[in-house]
Design an enzyme around this catalytic site. Structure first.
Site: not given
Ligand code: NAD
Length: 321
Positions: A67, A139, A292
């Site tokens: 990415k 998000q 995360g």
């Protein structure tokens, strides 16, 4: 090669596909079948932009790629574009030929929400009924939508620095027919699951805001210096992560490690829980915490799935390179 443009991603990708793709790649990372390459992230000295690459290879799905993208802080004001911009490139691992270019912006939200949802699926108490959200930015709505599918939640509570922004989360709760309440941090003790998704550089959530038995998904800290929860919470909790190397360097664990409150060996990969080699939660009163940090293989996993969906629906454009 195939092109799947940004404006087709949201109609192609589903929460179920994203969750399964991320769960599988986390499992493959833990067995060593999939690995992330070192991350490159540089200030380019133009438009205050941060640009970089996150790549990797998953041998179980034969997914190779990267990415490319980053953060352009002036996009929204100057160009009516979102500030985060990224594109995923997939390559044929047999030949090195480029096979697909895929819009990466919406996919980033899908794969990040899928990661915290995977952690809730595997670590939250089965009887979790109240979910707490810290943060109400881009998000956060994806995070809440995914999370609500993991347990029979009955109520959503939320805290944000600017409480008026919580309306977007209230709308998601309403769609799911659940009550929503804007709360103070002290009221977070009511939550069985808490997701933190802010860009804060100092701890917001303190240990007295968290009840025994809570699952925390800490998703906002992905850079040196960012912090969402007090370091002593990581000492109290059983800590899981996507990738240990990132957790201790750019994730929420960086602070607890620096303060000597935990060691790297105290952190387990969520992939071990997924694969059944770690027991995960062992008690009703245990606090579990998922750090995360966001790995390139998550992006490649969802991009690879969206290419398949685009081909099936005739929405991928083929071009000769
Ligand atoms: P956003 O700019 O849309 O929203 C930022 C949120 O953080 C808002 O709710 C804002 O009020 C809050 N916030 C900012 N500074 C704060 C402070 N000092 N104290 C309290 N709250 C504060 O950003 P976003 O796109 O929603 O991303 C949120 C975070 O998640 C960012 O740090 C981003 O880098 C990170 N992120 C992580 C992953 C991952 O894989 N872990 C993926 C994408 C984004």
């Amino acid at each position: 090669m195939l092109i799947v443009p940004e404006n087709k991603i949201s109609e192609l990708m589903t929460d179920e596909v994203a969750l399964r793709a991320v769960e599988e790649v986390f499992g493959a990372m833990t067995t060593g079948q999939a690995g992330n390459f070192p991350v490159v992230r540089e200030a380019i000295g133009h438009e205050d932009a941060l640009y970089g690459f996150k790549g990797g290879f998953d041998k179980t799905s034969m997914t190779l790629g990267l990415k490319a993208g980053g953060y352009w802080p002036n996009n929204a004001t100057k160009h009516h574009l979102i500030n985060h911009q990224s594109t995923v490139f997939l390559f044929d691992p047999d030949t090195g030929r480029l096979t697909a270019a895929v819009g990466g912006n919406a996919l980033t939200a899908f794969r990040t929400a899928a990661a915290s949802a995977v952690s809730i699926k595997h670590l939250a108490r089965e009887d979790s009924r109240v979910i707490g959200m810290i943060g109400a930015g881009h998000q956060a709505t994806f995070q809440l939508s995914f999370a609500l599918q993991q347990r029979n939640f009955e109520k959503v509570i939320g805290w944000n620095r600017h409480p008026e922004k919580l309306q977007t989360l209230a709308a998601i709760a309403e769609q799911a027919d659940l009550p929503f309440k804007s709360v103070e941090l002290n009221d977070m003790t009511e939550a069985d699951v808490i997701i933190t998704i802010t860009s804060s550089f100092e701890a917001i959530l303190q240990s007295h805001h968290v009840s025994p038995g809570t699952h925390l998904a800490c998703m906002g800290t992905d850079t040196i210096g960012k912090q969402e929860v007090a370091a002593d919470l990581l000492h109290q909790a059983t800590v899981f992560t996507d990738e240990i190397a990132q957790s201790v360097s750019i994730g929420e664990a960086q602070h607890a490690i620096a303060e000597g409150l935990i060691n790297q060996t105290d952190i387990a990969e969520i992939g071990a829980v997924i694969n059944g080699t770690h027991r995960g939660r062992t008690g009703e009163g245990e606090i579990t915490l998922f750090d995360g940090t966001g790995v390139g293989l998550q992006d490649l996993a969802v991009a690879s799935e969206v290419v398949k969906l685009a081909v099936d629906k005739g929405l991928a454009t083929e071009v000769e390179l």
